[in-house]
Design an enzyme around this catalytic site. Structure first.
Site, short mmCIF file in Angstrom:
data_model
loop_
_atom_site.label_atom_id
_atom_site.label_comp_id
_atom_site.label_asym_id
_atom_site.label_seq_id
_atom_site.Cartn_x
_atom_site.Cartn_y
_atom_site.Cartn_z
NE ARG A 86 -3.52 -2.56 0.25
CZ ARG A 86 -3.06 -3.66 -0.36
NH1 ARG A 86 -2.00 -3.60 -1.16
NH2 ARG A 86 -3.69 -4.80 -0.22
CD GLU A 119 -5.05 -0.22 3.15
OE1 GLU A 119 -4.69 -1.18 3.87
OE2 GLU A 119 -5.73 -0.37 2.12
CB SER A 175 -8.23 -2.15 5.21
OG SER A 175 -8.71 -3.41 4.85
C1 LIG Z 1 -15.43 -1.20 0.34
C2 LIG Z 1 -13.98 -0.92 0.10
C3 LIG Z 1 -13.11 -1.95 -0.13
C4 LIG Z 1 -11.76 -1.71 -0.36
N1 LIG Z 1 -10.92 -2.76 -0.60
C5 LIG Z 1 -9.62 -2.54 -0.87
C6 LIG Z 1 -8.75 -3.61 -1.16
O1 LIG Z 1 -9.11 -4.78 -1.18
N2 LIG Z 1 -7.45 -3.34 -1.42
C7 LIG Z 1 -6.98 -2.07 -1.42
O2 LIG Z 1 -5.79 -1.87 -1.69
N3 LIG Z 1 -7.78 -1.02 -1.14
C8 LIG Z 1 -9.09 -1.22 -0.86
N4 LIG Z 1 -9.91 -0.16 -0.59
C9 LIG Z 1 -9.36 1.21 -0.53
C10 LIG Z 1 -9.37 1.99 -1.85
O3 LIG Z 1 -10.41 1.53 -2.71
C11 LIG Z 1 -8.02 1.88 -2.58
O4 LIG Z 1 -6.99 2.44 -1.79
C12 LIG Z 1 -8.04 2.60 -3.93
O5 LIG Z 1 -6.83 2.35 -4.58
C13 LIG Z 1 -8.24 4.12 -3.79
O6 LIG Z 1 -8.57 4.61 -5.07
P1 LIG Z 1 -9.38 5.96 -5.22
O7 LIG Z 1 -9.51 6.26 -6.67
O8 LIG Z 1 -10.64 5.90 -4.46
O9 LIG Z 1 -8.36 6.98 -4.55
P2 LIG Z 1 -8.71 8.20 -3.59
O10 LIG Z 1 -9.30 7.70 -2.32
O11 LIG Z 1 -9.47 9.23 -4.35
O12 LIG Z 1 -7.24 8.74 -3.29
C14 LIG Z 1 -6.34 7.95 -2.54
C15 LIG Z 1 -4.96 8.61 -2.62
O13 LIG Z 1 -4.49 8.53 -3.96
C16 LIG Z 1 -4.23 9.83 -4.48
N5 LIG Z 1 -4.62 9.85 -5.89
C17 LIG Z 1 -5.84 9.57 -6.41
N6 LIG Z 1 -5.79 9.66 -7.76
C18 LIG Z 1 -4.52 10.03 -8.08
C19 LIG Z 1 -3.85 10.32 -9.30
N7 LIG Z 1 -4.46 10.23 -10.51
N8 LIG Z 1 -2.54 10.67 -9.25
C20 LIG Z 1 -1.89 10.76 -8.06
N9 LIG Z 1 -2.47 10.51 -6.87
C21 LIG Z 1 -3.77 10.14 -6.89
C22 LIG Z 1 -5.09 10.78 -3.63
O14 LIG Z 1 -4.62 12.09 -3.64
C23 LIG Z 1 -4.99 10.11 -2.28
O15 LIG Z 1 -3.78 10.45 -1.65
C24 LIG Z 1 -11.26 -0.37 -0.35
C25 LIG Z 1 -12.16 0.69 -0.12
C26 LIG Z 1 -13.51 0.43 0.10
C27 LIG Z 1 -14.45 1.58 0.33
#
Ligand SMILES: Cc1cc2nc3c(=O)[nH]c(=O)nc-3n(C[C@H](O)[C@H](O)[C@H](O)COP(=O)(O)OP(=O)(O)OC[C@H]3O[C@@H](n4cnc5c(N)ncnc54)[C@H](O)[C@@H]3O)c2cc1C
Length: 297
Positions: free
Chosen positions: A170, A289, A219
């Site tokens: 992560r 996380e 998480s």
């Molecule tokens: C129900 C649920 C289940 C989940 N299961 C998992 C899992 O199994 N495994 C896992 O790893 N995660 C999981 N997550 C967490 C999350 O989905 C991941 O971390 C995902 O990668 C975040 O993506 P996002 O587009 O929502 O990012 P955001 O939440 O919008 O951003 C997260 C971070 O990434 C940065 N960011 C976003 N886009 C960019 C970009 N284009 N360039 C640079 N930085 C950027 C943001 O500034 C921030 O710091 C889960 C979340 C939920 C709600």
């Protein structure tokens, strides 16, 4: 109004004082001073060139790993949701940053490509997936990522190989202030039906073990080496603990759910309490996380 903000109006959708509770899966968070959804990739690059260096910038994907303070964010939130092209050529898949990981999973199934099945279960976008090195079921982005295209804070577009990003559990080391524009993956050819079945089983497993019926951010803590954050939180007797409108899920102790009227401060208080109690009871320091913006974590 600032000159740069007037320029952004021509590059995409703009709003001020935008409630971030509408843009995060937890459904909490105060207002973004400026909120910008660029219309295209070229618009992102132009925007990076005109937003002053001293204005904080927060790239936003699906908001599924973000905990934004009740005081909001005093900079520009840059929502990449309109960049959603995917292309597949033989075993190489390239996706723009705003593509949902679930869409990438569907493309993989349709094209008989294996390596990213876990994306069927993660709600974020590709840019967020790269930034977090998302993963599940013993797969993670870094296993098949070959490179990314990014735009620097100064608006310069660069291509970086995955090997330079120091990706770990992560964790991805992106140059400060930069934004991932697209990501390229090298995948393995496999039977399309077998890939679909793997994804179906992963989704079923998730549905049974996670509180997906309530707003959450996945998480909350990373798993410590050789253990599970959920096991430690449960063993500390914290399952079901409620502060304000937020609760440590009864179904999965590493999830905090918003029961309807949670504030960001309620979620933060639960995180801090769980961290303190687990450290006191087991001597393990849990590392969040979820990314707290403007909060104390
Ligand atoms: C129900 C649920 C289940 C989940 N299961 C998992 C899992 O199994 N495994 C896992 O790893 N995660 C999981 N997550 C967490 C999350 O989905 C991941 O971390 C995902 O990668 C975040 O993506 P996002 O587009 O929502 O990012 P955001 O939440 O919008 O951003 C997260 C971070 O990434 C940065 N960011 C976003 N886009 C960019 C970009 N284009 N360039 C640079 N930085 C950027 C943001 O500034 C921030 O710091 C889960 C979340 C939920 C709600």
């Amino acid at each position: 109004m600032a000159d740069w903000w007037n320029k952004l109006q021509k590059l995409g959708e703009c709003s001020q004082n935008e409630p971030m509770s509408r843009h995060t899966t937890l459904g909490v968070g105060g207002e973004a001073r400026w909120f910008f959804r660029p219309a295209s990739r070229a618009a992102i690059v132009s925007a990076m060139q005109c937003i002053p260096a001293d204005v904080p910038l927060l790239p936003l994907g699906r908001g599924s790993n973000l905990l934004i303070s009740d005081d909001g964010f005093t900079g520009v939130v840059l929502d990449v949701g309109k960049l959603n092209a995917v292309s597949v050529k033989e075993q190489i898949l390239t996706a723009e940053c705003g593509v949902r990981m679930s869409k990438v999973a569907r493309q993989c199934a349709e094209n008989g490509l294996s390596g990213l099945e876990f994306m069927a279960t993660v709600p974020g976008d590709i840019g967020g997936g790269v930034a977090m090195n998302a993963g599940a079921f013993e797969q993670q982005v870094s296993d098949s990522l070959t490179g990314i295209e990014l735009v620097s804070r100064e608006g310069e577009v660069k291509t970086l190989s995955a090997g330079t990003l120091q990706m770990g559990y992560r964790h991805t080391r992106l140059p400060a202030g930069s934004l991932v524009l697209s990501a390229t993956f090298s995948l393995q050819a496999d039977d399309a039906d077998a890939i679909r079945e793997t994804m179906r089983q992963m989704r079923a497993k998730r549905g049974g073990s996670q509180p997906l019926e309530l707003p959450n951010c996945g998480s909350v803590f990373k798993n410590p080496q050789g253990d599970h954050a959920a096991r430690l939180i449960e063993a500390a007797g914290l399952k079901g603990l409620r502060i304000g409108g937020a609760r440590i899920s009864e179904k999965h102790a590493n999830f905090i759910v918003n029961e309807g009227d949670a504030k960001s401060s309620d979620v933060l208080a639960l995180i801090e309490h769980a961290k303190t109690v687990v450290e006191q009871r087991f001597g393990v320091c849990l590392e969040p996380e979820v990314r707290a913006i403007g909060g104390a974590l």
